[in-house]
Design a protein around this motif. Structure first.
Motif, mmCIF file in Angstrom:
data_model
loop_
_atom_site.group_PDB
_atom_site.id
_atom_site.type_symbol
_atom_site.label_atom_id
_atom_site.label_comp_id
_atom_site.label_asym_id
_atom_site.label_seq_id
_atom_site.Cartn_x
_atom_site.Cartn_y
_atom_site.Cartn_z
ATOM 1 N N ARG A 50 0.842 -1.197 0.000
ATOM 2 C CA ARG A 50 0.000 0.000 0.000
ATOM 3 C C ARG A 50 0.885 1.258 0.000
ATOM 4 N N PRO A 51 0.643 2.232 -0.875
ATOM 5 C CA PRO A 51 1.424 3.485 -0.845
ATOM 6 C C PRO A 51 1.056 4.317 0.371
ATOM 7 N N THR A 52 2.044 5.026 0.883
ATOM 8 C CA THR A 52 1.817 5.877 2.053
ATOM 9 C C THR A 52 2.454 7.239 1.828
ATOM 10 N N LEU A 53 1.925 8.216 2.489
ATOM 11 C CA LEU A 53 2.464 9.577 2.439
ATOM 12 C C LEU A 53 2.571 10.109 3.853
ATOM 13 N N ARG A 54 3.546 10.962 4.047
ATOM 14 C CA ARG A 54 3.640 11.673 5.311
ATOM 15 C C ARG A 54 4.293 13.028 5.045
ATOM 16 N N LEU A 55 4.106 13.937 5.960
ATOM 17 C CA LEU A 55 4.673 15.277 5.799
ATOM 18 C C LEU A 55 6.191 15.214 5.784
ATOM 19 N N GLY A 56 6.786 15.883 4.828
ATOM 20 C CA GLY A 56 8.231 15.915 4.734
ATOM 21 C C GLY A 56 8.837 16.982 5.639
ATOM 22 N N ASP A 57 10.060 16.717 6.055
ATOM 23 C CA ASP A 57 10.735 17.654 6.955
ATOM 24 C C ASP A 57 11.032 18.998 6.290
ATOM 25 N N ALA A 58 11.116 18.964 4.984
ATOM 26 C CA ALA A 58 11.511 20.196 4.292
ATOM 27 C C ALA A 58 10.342 21.138 4.048
ATOM 28 N N LEU B 153 5.942 39.006 1.638
ATOM 29 C CA LEU B 153 7.252 39.527 1.996
ATOM 30 C C LEU B 153 8.154 39.555 0.772
ATOM 31 N N PRO B 154 8.825 40.670 0.526
ATOM 32 C CA PRO B 154 9.786 40.689 -0.585
ATOM 33 C C PRO B 154 10.811 39.571 -0.416
ATOM 34 N N GLY B 155 11.093 38.877 -1.494
ATOM 35 C CA GLY B 155 12.020 37.764 -1.425
ATOM 36 C C GLY B 155 11.341 36.428 -1.266
ATOM 37 N N PHE B 156 10.044 36.440 -0.942
ATOM 38 C CA PHE B 156 9.304 35.179 -0.906
ATOM 39 C C PHE B 156 9.111 34.740 -2.342
ATOM 40 N N GLU B 157 9.550 33.553 -2.671
ATOM 41 C CA GLU B 157 9.399 33.074 -4.034
ATOM 42 C C GLU B 157 8.297 32.037 -4.153
ATOM 43 N N GLU B 158 8.318 31.082 -3.296
ATOM 44 C CA GLU B 158 7.304 30.046 -3.377
ATOM 45 C C GLU B 158 7.285 29.284 -2.061
ATOM 46 N N TRP B 159 6.159 28.664 -1.833
ATOM 47 C CA TRP B 159 5.966 27.889 -0.622
ATOM 48 C C TRP B 159 6.253 26.434 -0.958
ATOM 49 N N ALA B 160 7.289 25.883 -0.346
ATOM 50 C CA ALA B 160 7.693 24.511 -0.658
ATOM 51 C C ALA B 160 6.919 23.538 0.213
ATOM 52 N N LEU B 161 6.262 22.600 -0.452
ATOM 53 C CA LEU B 161 5.473 21.586 0.250
ATOM 54 C C LEU B 161 5.992 20.212 -0.138
ATOM 55 N N PHE B 162 6.456 19.482 0.846
ATOM 56 C CA PHE B 162 7.034 18.163 0.580
ATOM 57 C C PHE B 162 6.283 17.104 1.372
ATOM 58 N N PHE B 163 6.009 16.040 0.685
ATOM 59 C CA PHE B 163 5.406 14.894 1.364
ATOM 60 C C PHE B 163 6.229 13.663 0.969
ATOM 61 N N ASP B 164 6.814 13.011 1.954
ATOM 62 C CA ASP B 164 7.598 11.816 1.680
ATOM 63 C C ASP B 164 6.650 10.615 1.632
ATOM 64 N N GLY B 165 7.083 9.623 0.911
ATOM 65 C CA GLY B 165 6.199 8.466 0.825
ATOM 66 C C GLY B 165 6.935 7.188 0.529
ATOM 67 N N GLU B 166 6.176 6.076 0.562
ATOM 68 C CA GLU B 166 6.714 4.765 0.217
ATOM 69 C C GLU B 166 5.733 4.101 -0.746
#
Lengths: 226, 558
Positions: free
Chosen positions: B45-53, B62-75
């Motif tokens: 079964r595939p799984t996902l969890r919130l990534g540390d990054a 805020l000036p300099g904000f480029e993008e919101w990085a969203l990582f989900f690690d999985g197996e």
């Protein structure tokens, strides 16, 4: 000389003396500032004196221009001797030399671009490219200026009832051809396109005074403190 | 009874089958064996969890904000076709982001905007990643994100020592002569706020449409403050960035007021989120660094930002950190950079008069600051640079016709109480021809405004009406001349110089011949900068010993 001649001579002397006395006593009530404007020019600046017996400087520019190229300074002194004194004092501030000039006023010194002269109780300084020519014209006007004691009328300046912080309050001056208002203490006076305004100086004591110097249409200068 | 019947029938059937399918002679044996079905393959079964990054909190404005990085690690992600990340608030979908699926992760970036392109109001949102096979979600993971709004809304600068910060006077507000406008020493010099004309939905940090408010640039006009018709005093009071003047070497206290309010009154206030500011480089905290809406943080400079007489444009970079639910502090992507102009003066202004015009004028301080350019704060050196600047760089010329004054006047004949029409001089209303009295007024007034106690002195022959001159080069002149006047006159009836009381002379009217024989060629240009009186007098005139020095006053500014 026969008796008749002696009598005539003495009479002439007496008459001349009376005439001289009349001339010495003659003071001018002032001189029309508007009349001082040379043909083809417009008055663009009025610089009021900073001290007693200082001159009011009128700046004139060619029609359509803003920067003055001719200046006529005048002092309507209380007497001819005061006018002479003012002229002598002004001469001492010239570190070079100025020559006596003929045919202008009762006494004149200067050069083609800078002339000082007196006519009765009127003292003039003319600065500009054709100062001697302008001076002669001014002198002719002075010689026709109304005779009498130069008494300047009072003006009306109302202190605002309140002076809130951060707000500019209009200050109206009535009765002056031109005026300079300086505030001391807790307020600052400022000229705007719509006239003078008064503004409280933050961080200063509330009390303030207004020093007003003005000139009327006949060039007479008044001073008051409110 | 039924069981018995079934047994009999089965036996009968068996015997019948046997009889039909075989050689009638010998019945074939019945094969009772069969192939057992294969066990189904094992599916992980595939799984996902919130990534540390994953960035958990950010302010997209805020000036300099480029993008919101969203990582989900999985197996076991190989079986999935794709992944998406959904941004939701209160169950409502704000934005669906196409994710990048690898064997071990699902990642997406978010620009902080909703589906229609609008900024998202500050507050918490849910970010939920879904693994898809076709259109079917086979795994998901979710977390909460904090959409923050934070910025600086006011910066106050305060002196740590008395009178270190000085008021500044603009002399021609709105281009009007005598339009004096004072910026007090205690006015915050930097501020952003909605303009009077803006709708009520605007905030300190944002315009009404949610767009971040532009930060004010340094105001560089030296004659007038920024204007606002709707302001009670005509000057811009909402968003502005005014220069300030400081005694060189001053350290300052920076009191920053923050805002966490976006447009439409949406304020970022979350019980489980803490915000703090990172002191800009060159500053240290003086108390708490916590950032709250309308709260302040006080910093002190680490050393002086105004080391000498000069004009300093300084940038302060404001960064923020946050932590969620008592976790680790994390820096928010981006920062706010505020710029500030500081004028350094030698000291607090030195005036003998206290009226409203006797404060530093912006245009004068700016000019002196440029001449000195951060090289020094020593009074004599600064005074010397003022002489050099007036002599060479203002385009002034000596009145070689007669030596008359155009901007300075004296009441009576005593030389005391000089008045200097600085207002008209700064505009050159009377032209650029001056005499010694004017030069002394200019140098001493400029000096007084930057903290030098320069006074004017009058030189006269003790008994005669004038004194002869050596060779000198008058201001605006190209050559040395025996006679400064076109008439050929080789004498002054008087002369004015400036300098400290009973101190050296400073004079921008002329340059002396600095060689051993000032009465003849050749000549050596010697600017009058910090010259002892007798040295000056002897170089100025062959009658130097006969010249007396009178008056020791400041000119009065008008």
């Amino acid at each position: 000389m026969n008796t008749l001649s002696k009598i005539s001579f003495v009479a002439t002397l007496i008459i001349a003396s009376c005439l001289a006395s009349t001339v010495d006593a003659q003071t001018r009530r002032g001189i029309s500032l508007d009349a001082l404007t040379p043909a083809g020019m417009q008055r663009v600046d009025v610089a009021l004196p900073f001290h007693e017996d200082g001159t009011t400087a009128l700046g004139f520019a060619t029609q359509g221009e803003e920067r003055p190229t001719l200046f006529i300074e005048l002092l309507v002194a209380s007497s001819a001797s005061n006018a002479t004194e003012a002229m002598d004092a002004r001469i001492t501030t010239i570190s070079g030399q100025v020559a006596e000039l003929e045919g202008i006023g009762e006494r004149a010194v200067g050069d083609a671009q800078y002339v000082l002269f007196t006519r009765d109780n009127l003292f003039f300084v003319v600065r500009g490219a054709n100062a001697t020519e302008v001076s002669r014209s001014v002198d002719q006007l002075a010689a026709r200026a109304p005779v009498g004691r130069p008494v300047v009328r009072s003006i009306s300046v109302a202190r605002p009832a309140q002076l809130p912080t951060g707000t500019a309050i209009p200050l109206e001056v009535v009765g002056a051809e031109s005026a300079r208002i300086t505030a001391d203490g807790g307020a600052l006076c400022r000229a705007t396109r719509a006239g003078y305004v008064l503004q409280r100086r933050e961080g200063q004591p509330e009390a303030y005074s207004l020093s007003i110097v003005w000139v009327d249409a006949l060039g007479r200068v008044g001073r008051t403190t409110r | 009874m039924r069981l018995l019947r079934a047994q009999v029938c089965s036996l009968a059937l068996l015997l019948t089958v046997s009889a039909c399918g075989s050689d009638p002679g010998e019945p074939d044996p019945v094969d009772l064996s069969f192939d057992a079905p294969q066990a189904p393959p094992t599916v992980l079964r595939p799984t996902l969890r919130l990534g540390d990054a994953t960035v958990r909190i950010a302010d997209p404005k805020l000036p300099g904000f480029e993008e919101w990085a969203l990582f989900f690690d999985g197996e076991n992600l190989a079986s999935a076709d794709s992944c998406v990340v959904k941004i939701e608030r209160g169950g409502d979908l704000i934005r669906e982001l196409e994710g990048t699926l690898t064997a071990t992760s699902c990642a997406a970036t978010w620009d902080g905007l909703a589906e229609g392109g609008d900024y998202v109001d500050p507050g918490m949102v849910d970010a939920r990643a879904e693994l898809l096979i076709g259109t079917r979600a086979v795994a998901n993971a979710a977390t909460t994100l904090a959409v923050a709004r934070v910025g600086v809304r006011q910066i106050q600068l305060q002196a740590l020592t008395r009178r270190a910060r000085q008021p500044l006077l603009y002399r021609a507000m709105d281009g009007v002569r005598f339009g004096y406008y004072e910026v007090e020493a205690n006015r915050p010099p930097w501020r952003i706020a909605p303009d009077f004309a803006e709708r009520s939905s605007a905030s300190f940090l944002d315009l009404a449409d949610g767009t971040p408010r532009d930060l004010p640039e340094i105001w560089t006009d030296v004659d007038s403050p920024p204007l606002d018709d709707t302001s009670p005093d005509g000057a811009e009071r909402d968003s502005y960035n005014l220069p300030t003047a400081w005694a060189a070497g001053s350290e300052m206290s920076i009191v920053a007021t923050f805002s966490t309010e976006a447009a439409n009154g949406a304020t970022f206030v979350e019980d489980n989120v803490e915000l703090r500011v990172v002191p800009p480089e060159g500053t240290n905290a003086d108390g708490s660094l916590e950032v709250t809406n309308a709260g302040t943080v006080t910093l002190v400079t680490n050393g002086s930002l105004v080391p000498n007489v000069g004009r300093y444009d300084v940038a302060l970079d404001w960064r923020f950190e946050a932590r969620l639910e008592g976790g680790e502090w994390m820096e928010l992507p981006g920062s706010v950079t505020t710029t500030h102009r500081f004028y350094g003066t030698a000291a607090a202004p030195r005036f003998d008069y206290s009226d409203s015009l006797h404060v530093p004028w912006v245009d004068v301080v700016d000019q002196v600051a440029q001449w000195v350019d951060g090289e020094t704060s020593d009074p004599d050196e600064v005074g010397s640079m003022i002489v050099e600047g007036v002599y060479f760089e203002l385009g002034l010329r000596y009145d070689r016709e007669r030596g008359a004054s155009f901007y300075t006047s004296y009441p009576g004949r005593t030389w005391e109480g000089a008045n200097f029409d600085l207002t008209r001089f700064q505009e050159r209303v009377n032209g650029d021809v001056i005499n010694c009295s004017d030069a002394a007024s200019i140098v001493s007034t400029y000096a007084n405004m930057v903290g030098l106690d320069f006074r004017y002195h009058i030189l006269q022959h003790r008994t005669e009406r004038g004194f002869d001159l050596n060779y000198l080069r008058a201001i605006g002149g190209a050559e040395f001349a025996f006679a400064p006047f076109t008439s050929g006159r080789n004498a002054f009836s008087y002369h004015a110089v400036t300098g400290p009381a009973d101190g050296d002379f400073f004079d921008a009217t002329l340059a002396l011949d600095g060689d051993d024989d000032p009465s003849s060629a050749p000549h050596e240009l010697w600017l009058v900068q910090e010259i002892p009186p007798m040295d000056y007098l002897n170089a100025l005139s062959p009658e130097g010993s006969q010249i007396g020095v009178r008056v020791d006053e400041q000119v009065r500014i008008r």
